[in-house]
Write a protein that holds these residues in place. Structure first.
Motif, PDB file in Angstrom:
ATOM      1  N   LEU A  94     -19.351  34.588 -23.761  1.00 28.77           N
ATOM      2  CA  LEU A  94     -18.900  34.232 -22.348  1.00 28.77           C
ATOM      3  C   LEU A  94     -17.815  35.081 -21.675  1.00 28.77           C
ATOM      4  O   LEU A  94     -17.829  35.592 -20.482  1.00 28.77           O
ATOM      5  CB  LEU A  94     -18.409  32.789 -22.211  1.00 28.77           C
ATOM      6  N   ALA A  95     -17.110  35.751 -22.488  1.00 25.07           N
ATOM      7  CA  ALA A  95     -15.840  36.527 -22.174  1.00 25.07           C
ATOM      8  C   ALA A  95     -16.457  37.931 -21.691  1.00 25.07           C
ATOM      9  O   ALA A  95     -16.271  38.723 -20.701  1.00 25.07           O
ATOM     10  CB  ALA A  95     -14.968  36.739 -23.249  1.00 25.07           C
ATOM     11  N   THR A  96     -17.659  38.565 -22.539  1.00 24.38           N
ATOM     12  CA  THR A  96     -18.389  39.503 -21.845  1.00 24.38           C
ATOM     13  C   THR A  96     -19.019  39.355 -20.580  1.00 24.38           C
ATOM     14  O   THR A  96     -18.733  40.313 -19.769  1.00 24.38           O
ATOM     15  CB  THR A  96     -19.563  39.892 -22.853  1.00 24.38           C
ATOM     16  N   LYS A  97     -19.637  38.229 -20.338  1.00 19.92           N
ATOM     17  CA  LYS A  97     -20.250  37.767 -19.096  1.00 19.92           C
ATOM     18  C   LYS A  97     -18.992  37.769 -17.888  1.00 19.92           C
ATOM     19  O   LYS A  97     -19.473  38.428 -16.804  1.00 19.92           O
ATOM     20  CB  LYS A  97     -20.776  36.437 -19.255  1.00 19.92           C
ATOM     21  N   ILE A  98     -18.060  37.275 -18.320  1.00 25.94           N
ATOM     22  CA  ILE A  98     -16.882  37.328 -17.289  1.00 25.94           C
ATOM     23  C   ILE A  98     -16.396  38.694 -17.013  1.00 25.94           C
ATOM     24  O   ILE A  98     -16.308  39.054 -15.915  1.00 25.94           O
ATOM     25  CB  ILE A  98     -15.810  36.225 -17.954  1.00 25.94           C
ATOM     26  N   PHE A  99     -16.260  39.429 -17.797  1.00 27.49           N
ATOM     27  CA  PHE A  99     -15.892  40.932 -17.816  1.00 27.49           C
ATOM     28  C   PHE A  99     -17.044  41.631 -16.922  1.00 27.49           C
ATOM     29  O   PHE A  99     -16.429  42.211 -16.002  1.00 27.49           O
ATOM     30  CB  PHE A  99     -15.807  41.512 -19.109  1.00 27.49           C
ATOM     31  N   HIS A 100     -18.153  41.486 -16.891  1.00 30.09           N
ATOM     32  CA  HIS A 100     -19.400  42.161 -16.550  1.00 30.09           C
ATOM     33  C   HIS A 100     -19.344  41.625 -15.100  1.00 30.09           C
ATOM     34  O   HIS A 100     -19.902  42.351 -14.170  1.00 30.09           O
ATOM     35  CB  HIS A 100     -20.445  42.300 -17.056  1.00 30.09           C
ATOM     36  N   SER A 101     -18.870  40.389 -14.654  1.00 28.87           N
ATOM     37  CA  SER A 101     -18.904  39.941 -13.313  1.00 28.87           C
ATOM     38  C   SER A 101     -18.197  40.795 -12.230  1.00 28.87           C
ATOM     39  O   SER A 101     -18.366  40.598 -11.156  1.00 28.87           O
ATOM     40  CB  SER A 101     -18.782  38.247 -13.320  1.00 28.87           C
ATOM     41  N   GLY A 102     -17.119  41.219 -12.904  1.00 25.70           N
ATOM     42  CA  GLY A 102     -15.997  41.878 -11.892  1.00 25.70           C
ATOM     43  C   GLY A 102     -15.194  41.028 -11.350  1.00 25.70           C
ATOM     44  O   GLY A 102     -14.514  41.535 -10.273  1.00 25.70           O
ATOM     45  N   THR A 103     -15.236  39.530 -11.447  1.00 31.96           N
ATOM     46  CA  THR A 103     -14.122  38.843 -10.833  1.00 31.96           C
ATOM     47  C   THR A 103     -12.813  39.236 -11.069  1.00 31.96           C
ATOM     48  O   THR A 103     -12.138  39.765 -12.125  1.00 31.96           O
ATOM     49  CB  THR A 103     -14.427  37.474 -11.042  1.00 31.96           C
ATOM     50  N   SER A 104     -11.993  38.925  -9.971  1.00 26.17           N
ATOM     51  CA  SER A 104     -10.470  39.080  -9.932  1.00 26.17           C
ATOM     52  C   SER A 104      -9.919  37.749  -9.613  1.00 26.17           C
ATOM     53  O   SER A 104      -8.687  37.252  -9.669  1.00 26.17           O
ATOM     54  CB  SER A 104     -10.057  39.949  -9.138  1.00 26.17           C
ATOM     55  N   SER A 105     -10.938  36.680  -9.308  1.00 23.33           N
ATOM     56  CA  SER A 105     -10.509  35.188  -9.103  1.00 23.33           C
ATOM     57  C   SER A 105     -10.098  34.541 -10.264  1.00 23.33           C
ATOM     58  O   SER A 105     -10.583  34.906 -11.317  1.00 23.33           O
ATOM     59  CB  SER A 105     -11.365  34.527  -8.339  1.00 23.33           C
ATOM     60  N   PRO A 106      -9.404  33.444 -10.361  1.00 22.78           N
ATOM     61  CA  PRO A 106      -8.905  32.721 -11.409  1.00 22.78           C
ATOM     62  C   PRO A 106     -10.427  32.258 -12.009  1.00 22.78           C
ATOM     63  O   PRO A 106     -11.344  31.695 -11.267  1.00 22.78           O
ATOM     64  CB  PRO A 106      -8.109  31.631 -10.851  1.00 22.78           C
ATOM     65  N   VAL A 107     -10.332  32.059 -13.122  1.00 23.03           N
ATOM     66  CA  VAL A 107     -11.455  31.427 -14.031  1.00 23.03           C
ATOM     67  C   VAL A 107     -10.903  29.844 -14.398  1.00 23.03           C
ATOM     68  O   VAL A 107      -9.877  29.944 -14.768  1.00 23.03           O
ATOM     69  CB  VAL A 107     -11.550  32.057 -15.224  1.00 23.03           C
ATOM     70  N   ARG A 108     -11.918  29.152 -14.060  1.00 20.78           N
ATOM     71  CA  ARG A 108     -11.624  27.704 -14.227  1.00 20.78           C
ATOM     72  C   ARG A 108     -12.252  27.308 -15.454  1.00 20.78           C
ATOM     73  O   ARG A 108     -13.596  27.542 -15.595  1.00 20.78           O
ATOM     74  CB  ARG A 108     -12.214  26.991 -12.937  1.00 20.78           C
ATOM     75  N   ILE A 109     -11.693  26.593 -16.180  1.00 19.25           N
ATOM     76  CA  ILE A 109     -12.209  26.132 -17.244  1.00 19.25           C
ATOM     77  C   ILE A 109     -12.242  24.552 -17.275  1.00 19.25           C
ATOM     78  O   ILE A 109     -11.027  23.876 -17.146  1.00 19.25           O
ATOM     79  CB  ILE A 109     -11.571  26.522 -18.620  1.00 19.25           C
ATOM     80  N   ASN A 110     -13.319  23.754 -17.015  1.00 17.55           N
ATOM     81  CA  ASN A 110     -13.405  22.367 -16.967  1.00 17.55           C
ATOM     82  C   ASN A 110     -13.918  21.543 -18.155  1.00 17.55           C
ATOM     83  O   ASN A 110     -15.087  22.015 -18.599  1.00 17.55           O
ATOM     84  CB  ASN A 110     -14.231  21.959 -15.552  1.00 17.55           C
ATOM     85  N   ASN A 115     -23.365  15.117 -20.865  1.00 18.93           N
ATOM     86  CA  ASN A 115     -22.169  15.107 -20.206  1.00 18.93           C
ATOM     87  C   ASN A 115     -20.842  15.541 -21.288  1.00 18.93           C
ATOM     88  O   ASN A 115     -19.868  15.928 -20.403  1.00 18.93           O
ATOM     89  CB  ASN A 115     -22.011  13.567 -20.032  1.00 18.93           C
ATOM     90  N   ARG A 116     -21.051  15.512 -22.266  1.00 19.45           N
ATOM     91  CA  ARG A 116     -19.900  16.355 -23.018  1.00 19.45           C
ATOM     92  C   ARG A 116     -20.169  17.643 -23.163  1.00 19.45           C
ATOM     93  O   ARG A 116     -20.950  18.248 -23.898  1.00 19.45           O
ATOM     94  CB  ARG A 116     -20.245  15.739 -24.707  1.00 19.45           C
ATOM     95  N   ARG A 117     -19.320  18.528 -22.317  1.00 22.76           N
ATOM     96  CA  ARG A 117     -19.520  19.571 -22.129  1.00 22.76           C
ATOM     97  C   ARG A 117     -18.180  20.360 -21.544  1.00 22.76           C
ATOM     98  O   ARG A 117     -17.388  19.859 -21.035  1.00 22.76           O
ATOM     99  CB  ARG A 117     -20.564  19.885 -20.846  1.00 22.76           C
ATOM    100  N   VAL A 118     -17.932  21.664 -21.646  1.00 21.67           N
ATOM    101  CA  VAL A 118     -17.131  22.652 -21.203  1.00 21.67           C
ATOM    102  C   VAL A 118     -17.806  23.516 -20.089  1.00 21.67           C
ATOM    103  O   VAL A 118     -18.744  24.196 -20.634  1.00 21.67           O
ATOM    104  CB  VAL A 118     -16.372  23.264 -22.296  1.00 21.67           C
ATOM    105  N   GLU A 119     -17.382  23.560 -19.106  1.00 21.54           N
ATOM    106  CA  GLU A 119     -17.951  24.603 -17.997  1.00 21.54           C
ATOM    107  C   GLU A 119     -16.896  25.683 -17.556  1.00 21.54           C
ATOM    108  O   GLU A 119     -15.832  25.316 -17.402  1.00 21.54           O
ATOM    109  CB  GLU A 119     -18.390  23.691 -16.671  1.00 21.54           C
ATOM    110  N   ILE A 120     -17.295  26.893 -17.538  1.00 22.37           N
ATOM    111  CA  ILE A 120     -16.389  28.081 -17.330  1.00 22.37           C
ATOM    112  C   ILE A 120     -16.961  28.562 -15.900  1.00 22.37           C
ATOM    113  O   ILE A 120     -17.998  28.858 -15.856  1.00 22.37           O
ATOM    114  CB  ILE A 120     -16.546  29.140 -18.229  1.00 22.37           C
ATOM    115  N   VAL A 121     -15.757  28.426 -14.916  1.00 19.07           N
ATOM    116  CA  VAL A 121     -16.564  28.744 -13.539  1.00 19.07           C
ATOM    117  C   VAL A 121     -15.769  29.900 -13.098  1.00 19.07           C
ATOM    118  O   VAL A 121     -14.625  30.076 -13.056  1.00 19.07           O
ATOM    119  CB  VAL A 121     -16.100  27.554 -12.488  1.00 19.07           C
ATOM    120  N   ILE A 122     -16.560  31.003 -12.511  1.00 15.91           N
ATOM    121  CA  ILE A 122     -16.147  32.228 -12.129  1.00 15.91           C
ATOM    122  C   ILE A 122     -16.677  32.415 -10.626  1.00 15.91           C
ATOM    123  O   ILE A 122     -17.688  31.948 -10.189  1.00 15.91           O
ATOM    124  CB  ILE A 122     -16.243  33.683 -12.864  1.00 15.91           C
TER     125      ILE A 122
END
Length: 175
Positions: free
Chosen positions: A88-104, A165-172
């Motif tokens: 997931l960190a690799t995907k976040i890195f390649h997304s090029g985002t500079s916005s806050p990453v939300r973890i829910n 329903n038992r999950r963690v979502e990473i939103v970029i």
């Protein structure tokens, strides 16, 4: 026989054109045509349903069922979780985002709502700690929030739905 069919076809075409032109005459300009905005949503789920990616507008959500990351009723990450979070960190890195990453974090409706809220918060924070350690994305801002049993995506009346329903979502947000 062919003339009757041709005449009927011609008459129906004239009626269609007449009603279309009548409708067009009611509008004063093209600006009067109401615009439509439709979100395009891409949803990809692996075969066993433990991972899901949702792409909508400028946002991507990566969801992992808690059984991929944690033991039952625990916020301690499993050994298997480290590999998944590295991916997931690799995907976040390649997304090029500079916005806050939300973890829910989310839970099912078993147990008390207060326990579910605390557990979902602890799980979101555990994921946050691992992601922040990755040097490729460490400079990003992160937030971790527990939502407990709110926002279910499955039916809490059966185990299959509760597992979703038992999950963690990473939103970029994408640039």
């Amino acid at each position: 026989m062919h003339r009757r069919i041709a005449a009927a076809f011609t008459l129906s075409a004239v009626l269609v054109m007449t009603s279309a032109n009548a409708h067009a005459d009611e509008r004063t300009s093209v600006a009067d045509i109401p615009g439509r905005h439709s979100d395009i949503i891409s949803r990809v789920e692996n075969l066993d349903g433990t991972e899901r990616t949702i792409v909508q507008d400028q946002r991507t959500t990566y969801a992992l069922q808690s059984k991929v990351l944690f033991a039952k009723d625990s916020a301690r990450l499993s050994a298997q979780a480290q590999d998944r979070l590295y991916d997931l960190a690799t995907k976040i890195f390649h997304s090029g985002t500079s916005s806050p990453v939300r973890i829910n974090g989310y839970t099912d409706n078993l147990g008390s709502a207060a326990h579910g809220l605390a557990l979902s918060r602890a799980r979101a924070e555990a994921v946050l700690k691992v992601l922040k350690k990755d040097p490729r994305i460490a400079q990003l801002r992160f937030t971790a929030t527990g939502y407990g049993e709110t926002n279910p995506i499955g039916d809490n009346d059966n185990e299959s739905g509760r597992a979703k329903n038992r999950r963690v979502e990473i939103v970029i947000s994408r640039p």
